[in-house]
Write a protein that holds these residues in place. Structure first.
Motif, short mmCIF file in Angstrom:
data_model
loop_
_atom_site.label_atom_id
_atom_site.label_comp_id
_atom_site.label_asym_id
_atom_site.label_seq_id
_atom_site.Cartn_x
_atom_site.Cartn_y
_atom_site.Cartn_z
N TRP A 159 -39.35 -3.19 30.78
CA TRP A 159 -40.49 -3.05 31.71
C TRP A 159 -40.08 -3.22 33.15
O TRP A 159 -40.71 -2.67 34.04
CB TRP A 159 -41.59 -4.05 31.35
N LYS A 160 -39.06 -4.04 33.41
CA LYS A 160 -38.72 -4.31 34.80
C LYS A 160 -37.58 -3.44 35.30
O LYS A 160 -37.44 -3.26 36.49
CB LYS A 160 -38.34 -5.78 34.97
N LEU A 161 -36.75 -2.95 34.41
CA LEU A 161 -35.63 -2.14 34.89
C LEU A 161 -35.77 -0.68 34.48
O LEU A 161 -35.76 0.21 35.32
CB LEU A 161 -34.30 -2.72 34.36
N LEU A 162 -35.93 -0.43 33.19
CA LEU A 162 -35.85 0.95 32.74
C LEU A 162 -37.07 1.76 33.17
O LEU A 162 -36.93 2.90 33.62
CB LEU A 162 -35.67 1.01 31.22
N VAL A 163 -38.26 1.19 33.06
CA VAL A 163 -39.46 1.94 33.46
C VAL A 163 -39.45 2.25 34.95
O VAL A 163 -39.64 3.42 35.34
CB VAL A 163 -40.74 1.20 33.01
N PRO A 164 -39.18 1.27 35.83
CA PRO A 164 -39.08 1.64 37.26
C PRO A 164 -38.00 2.68 37.53
O PRO A 164 -38.24 3.62 38.31
CB PRO A 164 -38.74 0.32 37.94
N LEU A 165 -36.86 2.55 36.89
CA LEU A 165 -35.80 3.53 37.13
C LEU A 165 -36.23 4.92 36.68
O LEU A 165 -35.95 5.91 37.34
CB LEU A 165 -34.51 3.12 36.42
N ALA A 166 -36.92 4.97 35.54
CA ALA A 166 -37.37 6.26 35.04
C ALA A 166 -38.40 6.86 36.00
O ALA A 166 -38.41 8.09 36.25
CB ALA A 166 -37.96 6.11 33.64
N LEU A 167 -39.26 6.01 36.58
CA LEU A 167 -40.26 6.51 37.52
C LEU A 167 -39.59 7.00 38.80
O LEU A 167 -39.95 8.06 39.34
CB LEU A 167 -41.28 5.42 37.84
N ILE A 168 -38.60 6.23 39.26
CA ILE A 168 -37.87 6.65 40.47
C ILE A 168 -37.16 7.97 40.21
O ILE A 168 -37.09 8.85 41.07
CB ILE A 168 -36.89 5.55 40.90
N ASN A 169 -36.70 8.12 38.99
CA ASN A 169 -36.02 9.35 38.61
C ASN A 169 -36.94 10.56 38.79
O ASN A 169 -36.50 11.64 39.17
CB ASN A 169 -35.57 9.23 37.15
N LEU A 170 -38.23 10.36 38.54
CA LEU A 170 -39.20 11.44 38.73
C LEU A 170 -39.25 11.86 40.20
O LEU A 170 -39.27 13.05 40.52
CB LEU A 170 -40.59 10.97 38.29
N VAL A 171 -39.26 10.85 41.08
CA VAL A 171 -39.29 11.15 42.51
C VAL A 171 -38.03 11.92 42.91
O VAL A 171 -38.08 12.92 43.65
CB VAL A 171 -39.41 9.84 43.32
N VAL A 172 -36.91 11.44 42.38
CA VAL A 172 -35.64 12.07 42.75
C VAL A 172 -35.61 13.52 42.29
O VAL A 172 -35.14 14.41 43.01
CB VAL A 172 -34.46 11.27 42.17
N VAL A 173 -36.09 13.77 41.08
CA VAL A 173 -36.02 15.15 40.59
C VAL A 173 -36.99 16.04 41.37
O VAL A 173 -36.70 17.22 41.60
CB VAL A 173 -36.25 15.21 39.07
N ALA A 174 -38.09 15.45 41.85
CA ALA A 174 -39.00 16.24 42.69
C ALA A 174 -38.29 16.64 43.97
O ALA A 174 -38.33 17.80 44.40
CB ALA A 174 -40.25 15.42 42.99
N PHE A 175 -37.59 15.66 44.55
CA PHE A 175 -36.81 15.94 45.75
C PHE A 175 -35.74 16.99 45.47
O PHE A 175 -35.52 17.92 46.24
CB PHE A 175 -36.18 14.63 46.24
N TRP A 176 -35.10 16.86 44.34
CA TRP A 176 -34.02 17.78 43.95
C TRP A 176 -34.54 19.22 43.82
O TRP A 176 -33.90 20.17 44.27
CB TRP A 176 -33.45 17.29 42.62
N LEU A 177 -35.71 19.35 43.21
CA LEU A 177 -36.28 20.69 43.05
C LEU A 177 -36.72 21.26 44.39
O LEU A 177 -36.57 22.46 44.67
CB LEU A 177 -37.48 20.63 42.10
N ARG A 178 -37.24 20.40 45.22
CA ARG A 178 -37.75 20.81 46.52
C ARG A 178 -36.60 21.30 47.40
O ARG A 178 -36.77 22.22 48.20
CB ARG A 178 -38.41 19.58 47.14
N THR A 179 -35.44 20.69 47.26
CA THR A 179 -34.32 21.02 48.14
C THR A 179 -33.33 21.95 47.46
O THR A 179 -32.15 21.97 47.81
CB THR A 179 -33.60 19.72 48.55
N GLY A 180 -33.78 22.71 46.48
CA GLY A 180 -32.88 23.59 45.75
C GLY A 180 -32.24 24.65 46.62
O GLY A 180 -31.16 25.15 46.29
N ASP A 181 -32.87 25.00 47.75
CA ASP A 181 -32.32 26.08 48.57
C ASP A 181 -31.45 25.56 49.70
O ASP A 181 -30.99 26.33 50.52
CB ASP A 181 -33.48 26.92 49.14
N TRP A 182 -31.21 24.25 49.76
CA TRP A 182 -30.31 23.73 50.79
C TRP A 182 -28.89 24.17 50.47
O TRP A 182 -28.45 24.10 49.33
CB TRP A 182 -30.36 22.20 50.85
#
Lengths: 410, 417
Positions: free
Chosen positions: A347-370
């Protein structure tokens, strides 16, 4: 043509081997009358037979690998008496398990006690059906395959609870409670960490996810697998930890905990039911390993372009074996966590990391044309976004722990 | 400690006016600690319908982690231990009464069976007591060899403890098998010396059974400086800093120094709580004042400190053995005038104690001038260290209780006698 890709002969052999299962399937259908329902039934039956034999044999070989591997890790030979290098050991074990007396405690709930081991194997096999084991090897190709996987996989938790509850044994009951808490907690990071893959692939279908990873960069040497992206790398680590916990493997083998609650839900099982639990556990491991391979390691894709002459199902088997070897390796190495630490980890490590991972992948998709230097910025930002929370949370969680300096009496 | 020695089933009583079961565990009662546990954790005082019943569970006598036929009757609130009663006596073999019917010499092999993981120090403690009683002085060479053997016994015991403790922590036998490999190598050496692998029966009044073979000491030195040093470094590198090991052992099973002293705890368990008490330094028995060694002290008294005490003591033991080998004088091992067979000490009493791997092992002997001791009493460290088990476990989880027991280091042969 790529100079590495060998000759025409090689190419034709590769095609022949790749299509061999399809040819066999067509050949069998050709022997039968051309009734559509019969063809459908035969195809389904062939898929079932294939899953049972392939994963059944894989299970047998993994048990012998595990026992011999643990033996080597532990400075002893492991089983080596039955057959060449002890390879027939799992079959001898199976014969022994069948021949043993099946003891059901007098106070047990006999129906549940019987259903529980069957259910573990049943749900394990259900999840295995969805894993694409090769280019032409998807027994069940559903559009929402990933959802199906988690639906069927979650049911196996029920089986452990059934076993623990029905045995009417206090150790088993403790184990059932531990298993429920553990499996439900780790289901969450496991699910969350697959979402980025779905976001990138744009589909819940497992063959679709594999197709998205079926490319190579840098002259065909580096595959475009999700593992080789920042979010995929961290996602896979979270996925693997959660998979270890989901399958009750060391260091999360609390429901079994042989030094604390003896064997937990297995305490009151003997004979073939006991063996069925092991089979179910290994099928669960195989299914989660297969899912990990599918989501992060390109499924049946070859790691380099010139290695495509090896049939896709061989690549899948190799990757699956390596994942299973990781399970064995960790089992030989690590200690068991305590239940509260286990829950904290989820609950304190894996769930937050998984949620942060969602943000990161959103950023990754958004910046695909860089492109150009911006590409470097993209990588650096993604890695930092993953790494900094991990270090901060990890520091917070391990506060007060560390090697100590000891003083000596004068 | 009589209340520990009988199996007791916790009674459940009902309060008629509410219909709710009233907990028999409202207050944690301990002969030493009062209502809260040693770790300062308080246990649940209510037992209403919302909280449900406590789960009473019997760990042992046949349980993989009780290190023999030991039993713990635990009450669990979820995973938290609210009450824990050690039950022992399953391995009672009438040791002390038997000692009174045997001659002094015939008791030596029986002492092997007390703490069967470190038999050499048992021999030594008994022989030490008899020597005090009969006024025998061992020869110089014998004293050195006794120190070498005693410290080797300590290393063997600690190697076993570390392995079994890590096994209790849930490693799938890997560190245990590496520890047992080292133990096997030392047992091979001892087998060559004494003819036995566990029950050595090697010490005699005023000496040892035989002198050591010509190159035995050289091979022991070669082993301790080579393979064993490698094992220690490997163990430290791979496990001592392991994150899970730290998380599992630090802050669990805490034993406060005050409680440890008032309960009579000795050995590494006491020193892990920060109390500087090592009989090798306090009594300076045998020739321990001639060696340069340090006594490691813990600070927190938790399971990690107890584990580290063993790791550090092994290194100190190696240092002692190497010093003793360097200074080993020539001469007879046995005093030819000392009499072993048919020994009849003058009427009197003696208490001989040494620092055995588990703590203070003492033998109290009363002689009435006959060939048999009139009274033969063992002060077993395992038994007395075990009395604080409940205080260390209550408030922790079941998994903590298992490793706390593992870190106390008991051998049931010595607890039950």
């Amino acid at each position: 043509m790529n100079p590495f890709t060998a000759t025409i002969w090689f190419k034709s052999f590769a095609d022949w081997a790749e299509n061999l299962p399809v040819r066999i399937h067509d050949w069998i259908l050709g022997l039968l009358p051309a009734w559509p329902w019969l063809h459908w039934l035969t195809t389904a039956l062939l898929a079932i037979v294939l899953i049972l034999t392939f994963y059944g044999l894989f299970f047998a070989m993994i048990t012998v690998t595990e026992r011999k591997g643990l033996g080597r890790f532990q400075n002893r030979p492991g089983p080596n008496r039955t057959g060449p290098f002890g390879l027939i050991q799992p079959f001898a074990d199976a014969v022994k398990a069948i021949c043993k007396e099946d003891i059901v405690p007098a106070a047990a709930d006999k129906v549940l006690h019987f259903i529980a081991p069957c259910a573990t194997v049943f749900f394990g096999l259900l999840t295995l059906a969805i894993i694409p084991a090769g280019r032409h090897f998807t027994a069940l190709n559903l559009d929402a395959g990933l959802l199906y996987f988690f639906a069927a996989g979650a049911a196996s938790e029920l089986a452990i609870f059934m076993a623990g509850w029905s045995s009417h044994n206090k150790y088993s009951l403790l184990s059932a409670m531990r298993a429920l808490a553990q499996l439900i907690s780790f289901e969450l990071p496991l699910l969350l960490v697959t979402v980025p893959v779905v976001m990138v692939a744009g589909t819940l279908s497992l063959p679709g996810i594999i197709a998205q990873q079926g490319a190579w960069t840098l002259g065909g040497l580096v595959p475009a697998w999700n593992f080789f992206t920042p979010w995929g790398f961290f996602g896979f680590i979270v996925f693997f930890i959660a998979a270890l916990a989901e399958t009750n493997r060391c260091p999360f083998d609390l429901p079994e905990g042989e030094s604390e609650i003896i064997a937990g839900h297995l305490t009151e099982y003997s004979g073939f039911k006991y063996a069925l639990f092991f089979m179910g556990e290994y099928f669960g491991m195989l299914a989660l390993s297969g899912l990990g391979v599918t989501l992060f390691f390109g499924g049946w894709n070859a790691p380099c372009e010139f290695l495509q002459f090896i049939p896709s199902y061989c690549w899948f088997t190799i990757k699956l074996f390596m994942m299973m070897f990781m399970f064995i390796w960790i089992r030989a190495t690590l200690l068991r966590l305590r239940i509260d630490q286990l829950m904290r980890l989820a609950w304190k490590l894996l769930v937050p990391l998984a949620l942060i991972n969602l943000v990161v992948v959103a950023f990754w998709l958004r910046t695909g044309d860089w492109a150009g230097p911006l590409q470097l910025v993209r990588w650096a930002v993604a890695i930092l976004l993953e790494l900094v929370p991990f270090i901060l949370i990890g520091r917070h969680m391990s506060k007060g722990l560390g090697p100590r300096k000891y003083k000596y009496a004068q | 400690m009589n209340n520990f020695s009988t199996p007791s089933v916790p009674k459940t009583t009902s309060a008629p006016e509410t219909g709710c079961p009233v907990s028999p565990f409202t207050f944690h009662t301990s002969p030493f600690a009062g209502p809260s546990s040693a770790s300062g954790a308080t246990v649940r005082a209510v037992n209403d319908e919302f909280h449900g019943d406590l789960l009473e569970i019997s760990l042992g006598p046949h349980h993989p982690s009780t290190h023999g036929v030991f039993r713990m009757n635990a009450s669990l609130d979820g995973e938290i231990v609210t009450k824990l009663k050690p039950v022992f006596g399953y391995l009672h073999r009438n040791h002390e009464k038997l000692g009174e019917t045997n001659s002094y010499l015939a008791n030596v092999p029986y002492t092997d069976r007390l703490d069967y993981l470190a038999s050499l120090t048992n021999n030594w403690a008994y022989v030490h007591a008899v020597e005090k009683l009969a006024g025998i002085t061992p020869t110089e060479r014998c004293e050195y060899l006794r120190v070498i053997l005693g410290e080797l016994g300590r290393i063997i015991n600690h190697v076993c403890l570390v392995g079994f403790l890590l096994n209790d922590l849930g490693t799938s036998f890997t560190p245990l098998l590496y520890s047992l490999r080292e133990r096997e190598r030392m047992l091979d050496l001892l087998e060559e010396l004494t003819g036995a692998r566990m029950m050595y029966n090697f010490f005699r009044f005023g000496g040892l059974r035989t002198d050591v073979p010509a190159d035995w000491l050289a091979r022991l030195k070669h082993y301790l400086e080579g393979l064993f040093a490698r094992y220690m470094d490997e163990q430290d590198a791979l496990l001592t800093g392991n994150e899970i090991l730290l998380a599992r052992t630090q802050g669990t099973g805490i034993l406060k120094p005050g409680l440890a002293i008032s309960a009579g705890i000795t050995g590494p368990g006491l020193r892990a709580s920060g109390v500087d008490y090592d009989i090798r330094k306090v009594d300076k028995y045998s020739i321990y004042d001639r060696f340069d060694f340090r006594v490691p002290l813990g600070e927190h008294g938790d399971t990690y400190d107890r584990y580290m005490m063993r790791m550090l003591e092994m290194r100190e033991s190696v240092k002692i053995i190497l010093q003793a080998m360097r200074d080993l004088p020539d001469g007879p091992v046995n005093d030819p005038k000392a009499k072993s067979r048919g020994l009849r000490p003058k009427a009197g009493e003696a208490y001989g104690r040494i620092e055995c791997p588990k703590g203070e092992l003492g033998f109290y002997l009363i002689s009435d001038g006959t060939p048999n001791p009139y009274r033969y009493r063992v002060r077993p460290p395992s038994f007395i260290n075990l009395t604080v088990l409940e205080d260390m476990c209550v408030g922790g989880t079941l998994a903590d209780a298992i490793i706390t027991l593992g870190s106390i280091d008991i051998v049931l042969g010595e607890v039950d006698r």
